[in-house]
Design an enzyme around this catalytic site. Structure first.
Site, short mmCIF file in Angstrom:
data_model
loop_
_atom_site.label_atom_id
_atom_site.label_comp_id
_atom_site.label_asym_id
_atom_site.label_seq_id
_atom_site.Cartn_x
_atom_site.Cartn_y
_atom_site.Cartn_z
N SER A 1 -4.43 -2.98 1.59
CA SER A 1 -4.89 -2.02 0.76
C SER A 1 -4.00 -1.30 -0.02
O SER A 1 -2.87 -1.31 0.03
CB SER A 1 -6.00 -1.28 1.18
OG SER A 1 -5.56 -0.20 1.81
N LYS A 2 -4.45 -0.48 -1.19
CA LYS A 2 -3.69 0.44 -1.82
C LYS A 2 -2.75 1.23 -0.82
O LYS A 2 -1.73 1.60 -1.42
CB LYS A 2 -4.32 1.09 -2.96
CG LYS A 2 -5.19 0.38 -3.85
CD LYS A 2 -6.75 0.44 -3.51
CE LYS A 2 -7.26 -0.80 -3.47
NZ LYS A 2 -8.17 -1.31 -2.58
N ARG A 3 -3.35 1.53 0.12
CA ARG A 3 -2.56 2.63 0.83
C ARG A 3 -1.39 1.94 1.39
O ARG A 3 -0.40 2.76 1.92
CB ARG A 3 -3.38 2.84 2.23
CG ARG A 3 -4.54 3.77 1.88
CD ARG A 3 -5.48 4.04 3.26
NE ARG A 3 -6.17 2.93 3.80
CZ ARG A 3 -5.76 2.24 5.01
NH1 ARG A 3 -4.88 2.85 5.53
NH2 ARG A 3 -6.51 1.28 5.49
#
Length: 483
Positions: free
Chosen positions: A239-241
């Site tokens: 994910s963006k993380r």
RNA sequence: GUCCCCAUCGUCUAGUCUGGCUUAGGACGCCGGCCUUUCAAGCCGGUAACACGGGUUCAAAUCCCGUUGGGGACGCCA
């Protein structure tokens, strides 16, 4: 033999990410390798979250990666009548019923069940109410089978079985008239005669809910192939993380599409020990038999290595074509490109051994694109010393008088200076490098000179000499001395 | 919590289906060396894994069961 027809069906609620690209790639590979048809279908039935920008970003990402589609892009919002018709068919054939439970009620009941540790599923309270024409907001629910098992043979994971008892009656038509995912996919996959549903394995649990709908609608059930997820370094879903996950972001970071695609095809699939695959090889060799069942961790280091490999082995013309827009984005124009004998393409061979991304080229190319350079202070102090001035001068004079500006001629001149002044090549090369590029790291000095051209080569050496002499003056020395 | 799936070096993986050919192979990374005009690239070498426990078998990374661990799904999202 039935026609191979596959589809990539992203929902336009965000950019095209790495996982989506891989799903698209595997579909594309399967279609291209079996003379099949690759269909692009936009699943935009979520009115609140779907955006036009996201659709464009998806198309742009696929195009950049070189994944072309044969049909579509279809948009589900343009096919609403089809879903409604199918839903009504189901209602009339007794496979569906109206449900008047409100979303709020449902949500409350779900929470309660969760808290009590009970199975979280719709209790079917409207199933037998026999509502014919609801006079309040109502959703249409599908009557899922209550007994037996639903079994399917996944091309990747093998036989998977679910007890029908775990299934509840899912909503197929929202009270706003829009179909839900599980319904529109089935209708479209059926209508588009999809032979193989290749998707992420986050959809495994949806499969036993979709199969009964195919059956109720009277359509054949396609084959399923569920791809394992791609995880981040912390083993959670990518994910963006985990930094950049947008395909277009990789383009902007200087990755070649062939490198990203090659990296992705090896993430979950293999062909013995082979790491590098041409487009054609992938198409010919791809199969589900060698697709991994377990999720894979995305490894940026290996992607970088892969990109560096493609940078070094691709046709310079190809690399130059990908590099040009990034150079323009960095502020360079045709005027700058014209400074280099041979243009942008001439930059590729000398710089690519030292570049992992196209962005490395952008910074590496600066000394050659600009008319003048700024000397790196530390480097200049260290290498542009009074001691080397005579040799630099001699080199510049001979270069000016030289009949040609070929590598052989440059080499000849350098060696004549070396011999006369009793120097090792490294003693002269490094000062030249700093004078010519302003830095301590660059391609070989002969290549550097060729990229600069005779005029700039001589001018920069003279400036280097001037610098060395300035530093040599007593005043300067005191000023720059750190004791 | 319930359901589904999975499990080889830190990571991607070969080998697993069709047990012996494996002192478990390759790649990324990391470490060292060579080459050398800086930095790279290249070449050579090194590091490091069959999650655990039971079976089955002459023989198991490979087959079976369990445990543990991991992932996914449980929406009028897709």
């Amino acid at each position: 033999m039935t026609d191979i027809r596959v589809r990539f069906a992203p929902s336009p609620t965000g950019y095209l990410h790495i996982g989506g690209l891989r799903t698209a790639l595997f579909n594309w590979l399967f279609a291209r390798g079996r003379h099949g048809t690759f269909i692009l279908r936009i699943e935009d039935t979520d009115r609140d979250r779907s955006t036009e920008e996201a659709i464009q970003a998806i198309l742009e990402g696929l195009t950049w990666a070189g994944l072309d589609w044969d049909e579509g892009p279809y948009r589900q919002t343009e096919r609403l009548a089809l879903y409604r018709q199918a839903a009504m068919d189901l209602l009339h054939s007794g496979h569906a019923y109206w449900c008047i439970c409100s979303p709020e009620d449902l949500e409350a009941r779900r929470k309660e069940a969760q808290a009590k540790g009970e199975p979280v599923k719709y209790d079917g309270r409207c199933r037998n109410r026999g509502i014919l024409s609801p006079d309040q907001p109502a959703a249409l629910r599908f009557k899922s089978p209550q007994e037996g098992q639903i079994i399917f043979d996944d091309l990747i994971k093998g036989t998977i079985a679910f007890d029908s008892a775990v299934l509840d009656d899912l909503i197929i038509l929202r009270s706003n008239g829009y179909p839900t995912y599980n319904f529109s996919v089935v209708v479209d996959d059926a209508l588009m005669r999809i032979s193989h549903v290749i998707r992420g394995d986050d959809h495994v649990n949806n499969t036993p809910r979709q199969i009964p709908i195919f059956q109720a609608l009277g359509y054949p059930i396609p084959q399923f192939a569920h791809l394992p997820m791609i995880l981040g370094a912390d083993k959670t879903r990518l994910s963006k993380r985990h930094g950049a996950t947008s395909v277009l972001a990789y383009r902007d970071m200087g990755y070649m599409p062939e490198a990203l695609v090659n990296y992705l095809v090896r993430l979950g699939w293999s062909h013995g020990d082979q790491e590098i695959f041409s487009r054609q090889e992938m198409i010919e060799l791809f199969d589900f038999k060698h697709v991994q069942k377990a999720p894979a961790v995305f490894n940026p280091d290996k992607l970088r290595w892969m990109n560096a490999h493609y940078l070094r082995t691709s046709d310079p013309k190809r690399v130059a074509a990908l590099l040009e827009p990034l150079l323009r984005k960095a502020g360079y124009d045709d005027h700058d490109f014209a400074r280099i004998p041979g243009g942008i393409e001439a930059l590729i061979p000398p710089l690519r051994e030292r570049s992992e991304t196209l962005l490395d080229f952008v910074s590496g190319a600066e000394p050659y694109l600009r008319e003048t350079i700024t000397l790196d202070e530390t480097a200049a102090r260290k290498y542009l010393t009074p001691a080397i001035v005579p040799s630099l001068k001699k080199f510049a004079e001979r270069l000016e008088a030289a009949p040609a500006f070929t590598k052989e001629e440059l080499e000849r001149i350098v060696h004549s200076v070396l011999e006369e002044d009793g120097l090792k090549l490294s003693k002269l090369a490094q000062p030249l490098r700093v004078a010519l590029t302003g830095r301590t790291v660059s391609p070989g000095i002969y290549e550097v000179m060729q990229l600069l051209g005779k005029r700039r080569t001589i001018e920069r050496i003279r400036r280097g000499i001037a610098f060395a002499q300035t530093v040599a003056s007593p005043g300067q020395r005191t000023e720059t001395s750190d004791g």
